[in-house]
Design an enzyme around this catalytic site. Structure first.
Site, PDB file in Angstrom:
ATOM      1  N   ALA A  25       0.824  -1.209   0.000  1.00  0.00           N
ATOM      2  CA  ALA A  25       0.000   0.000   0.000  1.00  0.00           C
ATOM      3  C   ALA A  25       0.861   1.263   0.000  1.00  0.00           C
ATOM      4  O   ALA A  25       0.469   2.286   0.535  1.00  0.00           O
ATOM      5  CB  ALA A  25      -0.919  -0.008   1.215  1.00  0.00           C
ATOM      6  N   ARG A  31      -2.867   8.573 -10.800  1.00  0.00           N
ATOM      7  CA  ARG A  31      -3.906   8.661 -11.823  1.00  0.00           C
ATOM      8  C   ARG A  31      -5.306   8.932 -11.260  1.00  0.00           C
ATOM      9  O   ARG A  31      -6.227   9.242 -12.005  1.00  0.00           O
ATOM     10  CB  ARG A  31      -3.917   7.391 -12.690  1.00  0.00           C
ATOM     11  CG  ARG A  31      -2.847   7.411 -13.771  1.00  0.00           C
ATOM     12  CD  ARG A  31      -2.757   6.097 -14.505  1.00  0.00           C
ATOM     13  NE  ARG A  31      -2.089   5.071 -13.697  1.00  0.00           N
ATOM     14  CZ  ARG A  31      -2.031   3.783 -14.020  1.00  0.00           C
ATOM     15  NH1 ARG A  31      -2.622   3.354 -15.116  1.00  0.00           N
ATOM     16  NH2 ARG A  31      -1.397   2.931 -13.238  1.00  0.00           N
ATOM     17  N   ASP A 132      -4.964  -1.969  -3.490  1.00  0.00           N
ATOM     18  CA  ASP A 132      -5.879  -1.366  -4.471  1.00  0.00           C
ATOM     19  C   ASP A 132      -6.628  -2.418  -5.287  1.00  0.00           C
ATOM     20  O   ASP A 132      -7.075  -2.145  -6.395  1.00  0.00           O
ATOM     21  CB  ASP A 132      -5.116  -0.402  -5.393  1.00  0.00           C
ATOM     22  CG  ASP A 132      -3.992  -1.081  -6.165  1.00  0.00           C
ATOM     23  OD1 ASP A 132      -3.764  -2.291  -5.955  1.00  0.00           O
ATOM     24  OD2 ASP A 132      -3.341  -0.402  -6.976  1.00  0.00           O
ATOM     25  N   GLY A 169       2.179  -7.474 -16.040  1.00  0.00           N
ATOM     26  CA  GLY A 169       3.248  -8.441 -16.204  1.00  0.00           C
ATOM     27  C   GLY A 169       2.675  -9.706 -16.837  1.00  0.00           C
ATOM     28  O   GLY A 169       1.565 -10.112 -16.510  1.00  0.00           O
ATOM     29  N   SER A 434     -53.316  22.270  14.433  1.00  0.00           N
ATOM     30  CA  SER A 434     -52.416  22.659  13.345  1.00  0.00           C
ATOM     31  C   SER A 434     -51.628  23.904  13.726  1.00  0.00           C
ATOM     32  O   SER A 434     -52.137  24.779  14.427  1.00  0.00           O
ATOM     33  CB  SER A 434     -53.223  22.946  12.074  1.00  0.00           C
ATOM     34  OG  SER A 434     -53.861  21.770  11.658  1.00  0.00           O
TER      35      SER A 434
HETATM   36  C1  UD1 Z   1       2.532  -4.957 -10.741  1.00  0.00           C
HETATM   37  C2  UD1 Z   1       3.328  -6.174 -11.176  1.00  0.00           C
HETATM   38  C3  UD1 Z   1       2.767  -6.693 -12.491  1.00  0.00           C
HETATM   39  C4  UD1 Z   1       1.316  -7.039 -12.317  1.00  0.00           C
HETATM   40  C5  UD1 Z   1       0.543  -5.844 -11.772  1.00  0.00           C
HETATM   41  C6  UD1 Z   1      -0.862  -6.246 -11.415  1.00  0.00           C
HETATM   42  C7  UD1 Z   1       5.595  -5.829 -10.370  1.00  0.00           C
HETATM   43  C8  UD1 Z   1       6.963  -5.435 -10.715  1.00  0.00           C
HETATM   44  N1  UD1 Z   1       4.699  -5.783 -11.345  1.00  0.00           N
HETATM   45  O1  UD1 Z   1       2.723  -3.954 -11.701  1.00  0.00           O
HETATM   46  O2  UD1 Z   1       3.462  -7.845 -12.912  1.00  0.00           O
HETATM   47  O3  UD1 Z   1       0.733  -7.464 -13.539  1.00  0.00           O
HETATM   48  O4  UD1 Z   1       1.166  -5.334 -10.582  1.00  0.00           O
HETATM   49  O5  UD1 Z   1      -1.605  -5.141 -11.028  1.00  0.00           O
HETATM   50  O6  UD1 Z   1       5.339  -6.199  -9.233  1.00  0.00           O
HETATM   51  N2  UD1 Z   1       3.777  -0.785  -4.338  1.00  0.00           N
HETATM   52  C9  UD1 Z   1       4.453  -0.580  -3.170  1.00  0.00           C
HETATM   53  N3  UD1 Z   1       5.719  -0.109  -3.222  1.00  0.00           N
HETATM   54  C10 UD1 Z   1       6.328   0.169  -4.393  1.00  0.00           C
HETATM   55  C11 UD1 Z   1       5.634  -0.050  -5.600  1.00  0.00           C
HETATM   56  C12 UD1 Z   1       4.355  -0.538  -5.529  1.00  0.00           C
HETATM   57  O7  UD1 Z   1       3.921  -0.814  -2.087  1.00  0.00           O
HETATM   58  O8  UD1 Z   1       7.470   0.609  -4.366  1.00  0.00           O
HETATM   59  C13 UD1 Z   1       2.398  -1.284  -4.283  1.00  0.00           C
HETATM   60  C14 UD1 Z   1       1.407  -0.323  -4.906  1.00  0.00           C
HETATM   61  O9  UD1 Z   1       0.862   0.540  -3.929  1.00  0.00           O
HETATM   62  C15 UD1 Z   1       0.355  -1.263  -5.469  1.00  0.00           C
HETATM   63  C16 UD1 Z   1       1.140  -2.520  -5.810  1.00  0.00           C
HETATM   64  O10 UD1 Z   1       2.326  -2.458  -5.064  1.00  0.00           O
HETATM   65  O11 UD1 Z   1      -0.629  -1.605  -4.504  1.00  0.00           O
HETATM   66  C17 UD1 Z   1       1.458  -2.625  -7.295  1.00  0.00           C
HETATM   67  O12 UD1 Z   1       2.199  -1.521  -7.696  1.00  0.00           O
HETATM   68  P1  UD1 Z   1       2.068  -0.920  -9.158  1.00  0.00           P
HETATM   69  O13 UD1 Z   1       3.008   0.195  -9.277  1.00  0.00           O
HETATM   70  O14 UD1 Z   1       0.645  -0.669  -9.481  1.00  0.00           O
HETATM   71  O15 UD1 Z   1       2.604  -2.147 -10.026  1.00  0.00           O
HETATM   72  P2  UD1 Z   1       2.301  -2.407 -11.539  1.00  0.00           P
HETATM   73  O16 UD1 Z   1       3.241  -1.615 -12.347  1.00  0.00           O
HETATM   74  O17 UD1 Z   1       0.872  -2.263 -11.808  1.00  0.00           O
HETATM   75 MG    MG Z   2      -0.901  -1.270 -10.816  1.00  0.00          MG
END
Ligand code: UD1
Ligand code: MG
Length: 515
Positions: A25, A31, A132, A169, A434
């Site tokens: 989280a 966005r 999320d 991914g 009333s």
């Molecule tokens: C990630 C996956 C991807 C997958 C996708 C599904 C990786 C490298 N990629 O990509 O393979 O298909 O989720 O939705 O894992 N978060 C942290 N710390 C960070 C970065 C992210 O806590 O430094 C948390 C975010 O808050 C989020 C989740 O990890 O809840 C995913 O992060 P996000 O940046 O959305 O990853 P994606 O690029 O979507």
């Molecule tokens: Mg994501």
């Protein structure tokens, strides 16, 4: 009646699940274009992260951790308020899902060592989910853990096959179907981008393998992040079994990045909630315009009419009919009650009572059984006895109204003197005329009456009639004298000449007072 949803079990339920669940989280969620952090945006009456925590808690893990960074204090406070048992872990400036999990694992190992003594570290199954992804259920997580543990796997990833896999991914498989690894969209070749099976980002890992593999993960990729996804190929190279569980329920692995996706998830969440209640015996006339929070409880044979929204801790007993056009927040509705075109918050509606149409119930309204609050009424801090009726047009605030009382049309409790609020107490079986105004603080005894237009400034003894009418004076001929030529004057002249022709017509000076 039990709630029909399959999740979650209450917080702090017995530990029967994995060693730990880590909820990621820390991301910013830019966005959403919002001052509110993405994971605090609500659907179905709870924030996204609260849904994620409930699913995680429903697994019954020994430890539940959440990794935070963006808006750290706000998010941590929200998480702790929802589930005080969650271990809050801070991510450092190294970005990526791999780094987030590494931080959590370090914190969990420290806790474990504290308990087990020197050298202790977390063992067993570690589940990773996202803050999320709000529709994920404990049931699907349990399936993932069962698959993972039955196979003695090093890592098991939850996947889904999507028509449009852009951004996700991709799951790389060998010719024999075994999972070889995950390639991020930004790092993928054209061939790899043609793969439709995607990484949900939800996994079960063996703790020891995860700890070792994360040490080998680098930031050498298109995004310069420590990818958690790299762990799969590393585990496989080290001889571990890596597997995938593919779900056909894509909603359970879908995340919200912007408000369009959030709304789609909210609509699907609501569709599922409404359907579950219908299967549990609730009639929902128009599911498309009926919104029910995850926290609401309904009994069998409740009917919900179109455009009804039930929020928070609202609960509705058997055979009550709610709607159309009704919004209730934290309200209780008794058996067989009817609530029509009403906006209510923190109100209690007794069994068999009727409310509406066009009624505003503010906090502290308690309507007794068989009571009535009718059209164009506003109530606040008003305790209304059994069978009492406030049928039309009025305000009852800071009031107590006895059983069987009948409050006439247009009655007002004047509860505010410009500085303080005061109480009005009206006894049992009182009948008010009333347009009575109760100038609080004031008490009206049992069985008393008030006349139309009474302004009750002093207490009324039980059984008394309270009158405050100024004597009526009729200025004869006023209209013709002062509004000569107007339609009113012409009508008056015509009535006068008709009365002169037929003396049997009653004269307008007859005294109607007291009727
Ligand atoms: C990630 C996956 C991807 C997958 C996708 C599904 C990786 C490298 N990629 O990509 O393979 O298909 O989720 O939705 O894992 N978060 C942290 N710390 C960070 C970065 C992210 O806590 O430094 C948390 C975010 O808050 C989020 C989740 O990890 O809840 C995913 O992060 P996000 O940046 O959305 O990853 P994606 O690029 O979507
Ligand atoms: Mg994501």
């Amino acid at each position: 009646m039990a709630k029909p949803r399959t999740e979650p079990s209450p917080p702090h339920s017995a530990h029967h699940g994995p060693a730990a669940v880590i909820v990621l989280a820390a991301g910013a969620g830019t966005r959403m274009k919002s001052r509110t952090p993405k994971i605090l945006h609500p659907l179905g009456g709870r924030s996204m992260v609260a849904h994620a925590l409930d699913a995680a808690r429903g697994l019954g893990p020994e430890r539940l951790a959440a990794v935070v960074r963006h808006e750290r204090d706000l998010v941590a406070e929200h998480i702790t308020a929802h589930d005080p048992g969650v271990i809050i872990v801070d991510q450092d400036e190294v970005p990526g899902t791999g780094r987030a999990v590494e931080a959590a694992l370090e914190a969990l190992d420290t806790l474990e060592a504290g308990q087990a003594g020197e050298g202790g570290a977390l063992e067993g199954t570690v589940v990773v989910t996202y803050g999320d992804v709000p529709l994920l259920t404990a049931a699907l997580l349990a399936e993932l853990v069962a698959e993972h543990e039955a196979g003695g796997n090093a890592a098991t990833v939850l996947t889904a096959v999507l028509e449009d896999a852009t951004g996700y991914g991709r799951i790389l498989r060998e010719a024999d179907g075994t999972v070889a690894g995950i390639r991020e969209h930004k790092d993928a070749s054209a061939d790899e981008r043609a793969i439709h099976e995607v990484n949900s980002g939800i996994y079960a890992f063996d703790a020891a393998m995860l700890r070792d593999a994360l040490k080998q993960v680098t930031t050498e990729n298109a995004q310069g992040e420590k990818y958690l996804t790299d762990v799969l190929a590393i585990a496989r190279a080290a001889g571990g079994r890596v597997a995938a569980l593919a779900t056909t329920d894509r909603w359970q692995v879908e995340g919200a990045n912007d408000r369009v996706q959030l709304q789609a998830l909210a609509a699907e969440h609501n569709r599922r909630t409404v359907e579950a209640w219908m299967r549990a015996g609730v009639t929902v006339v128009d599911p498309a315009t009926t919104w029910i929070d995850a926290t609401v409880t309904l009994a069998e044979d409740v009917t919900l009419k179109p455009n009804t929204q039930l929020h928070g801790a609202t609960s509705v007993q058997r055979e009550a009919v709610i709607g159309p056009d009704t919004t209730l927040t934290d309200c209780t509705v008794g058996e067989g009650a009817t609530v029509k075109r009403t906006d209510g918050t923190r109100a209690e509606i007794g069994a068999g009572a009727t409310v509406g149409p066009f009624t505003y119930l503010r906090p502290g309204t308690k309507l007794g059984p068989e009571g009535k609050i009718g059209a164009f009424y506003e109530t606040k801090n008003a305790v209304i006895g059994r069978g009492a009726k406030l049928s039309h047009l009025g305000y009852a605030g800071d009031a107590e109204i006895g059983e069987g009382a009948n409050i006439g049309c247009g009655n007002i409790t004047a509860n505010y003197d410009g500085v303080d609020k005061h109480r009005t107490v009206i006894g049992a079986h009182v009948r008010t005329g009333s347009n009575t105004v109760f100038v609080a603080p004031v008490t009206v005894g049992d069985g008393a009456y008030t006349a139309a237009g009474a302004i009750v400034r002093k207490d009324v003894p039980a059984g008394a009639l309270s009158l405050s009418v100024a004597p009526q004076r009729n200025a004869e001929g006023w209209t013709e004298a002062n509004r000569a030529g107007s339609p009113s004057a012409q009508a008056a002249a015509a009535a006068r000449s008709r009365a002169a022709d037929s003396p049997s017509v009653a004269t307008p000076t007859e005294n109607e007072e007291g009727k």
